[in-house]
Design a protein around this motif. Sequence first.
Motif: not given
Length: 471
Positions: A121-140
């Motif tokens: 919901a906060d726009g971050t990408v969560r890895h389903l196995l590890s729970g790690a989060r990735t923030h993806i900055a989208v330019r377009r």
Amino acid sequence: MPQMEISVDYLIIGAGISGLAFADALLSRSDATMAIIDMRDAPGGHWNDAYPFVKLHQPSSFYGVESRPLGSDARDREGPNAGFHSLAGGPEITGYCHALMRDRLLPSGRVRYLPRTRVEADGTVRHLLSGARTHIAVRRKRVDATRYTNSIPLTHHRGFAVARDVVCIPPNDLPRMAATVTKFTVLGGGKTGMDSCLWLLEGGVAPDRIRWVVPRDQWFVNRARVQPGEDFFDDALEGFVRGREDIAAATSAIDLALRHERSGLWLRLDSRRLPEMFHAAHVSEGELAVLRQIEDVVRLGRVHAIESSRLHLERGSIEAEAGTLYVDCTASALAPVPAEPVFQPGRIVLQPIRFPQIPFSAAYLAVVETTFDEDAEKNRFAAPVPVTTTVEDYIRGLLPDLENRLRAAGEPRLREWIRQSRLDGFARQAAQVDPADASRQALLRRVRQSTEAAYGNLPRLLEAIIDASAG
């Protein structure tokens, strides 16, 4: 755990065929970078969970991504599809998707692929196995390729109750269990139900061992009329013209369906029953001939509950043989959802622009995205076509479909791309017709004339549908 940071031009949510077709076309037509995320373990979307004997219902050449063909354009030599172009199966399609990611998208250096992930919901990408989060900055833009996620037998939620002593399986388990039972009941009259019945019959199961629950009869597209290639070109184009002429002359939904049947474009399982449903499934007359061997066809609506000796349906209940193996083919595939603009501020929502040409639509939208600057201008060429469930839906979808075609034909950049697109099916071949070929040039003129006539009658046909529903 530190959060990863990625910066890309486009974030594509969904690695099914739509997402891959968009990414493939975007890669060819721009220098954009992109990240593709998907909850599944591998690219290919629902094909990763498909039943083992599933096949496309259209020729393989209409499917996949623009940059690489699917299949070899070979024709089937035997079976109910004999003489027609082959239909890729599930394993072939998943292999195709895996190879596309491995050999084209990732080696480009402009594509990041994150399987087993989801957007939170906060726009971050969560890895389903590890729970790690990735923030993806989208330019377009973010690209939503999940708008029309398929509901498939293996993963859908059943809408009926099953007693504990009853065995009800998805068709995925049919090859493993078929040899252990003597009686089968296939639930569902759509493509999956047809596939399951055909698999049993072609495997040698006697028709009297199969009961087929068909909640509602459907119209089917005659596959003979949508075959690619030089040998079928005249027949396919003639069928296209007849379809447009049917639309130009029709006065109601039923009238149009019957005209399409007389023109050899649509087929039905039982000539004594007038279908109302139309999901754009393609069949051959040979397949219907095989299916008509099943005499125990139950038409009492949807299943409500299964007991060991009783089957309860919308319009009554019937006796059932204990020990029957029930095959659940009731998943609804593409469920209708409200249309919305494809191009929005910071967002692209992939939707059919021609139905049922889903891969073409996704690739075409990437072309529109890279051709124009303003969303309003892009949306002029990309009116969503609603998913078809009834004949009335089909007619409602004809107007945006035709308008998209006519507007693209008037825009040189889109017209030229369509003329070379392998996913279009026929435009490239039509563009290559010899100007001295009087017969085919006359056929092409009929295509244009019949399209204009169909477009002119659609408002009256749509008004007739509204009047019928109000009455």
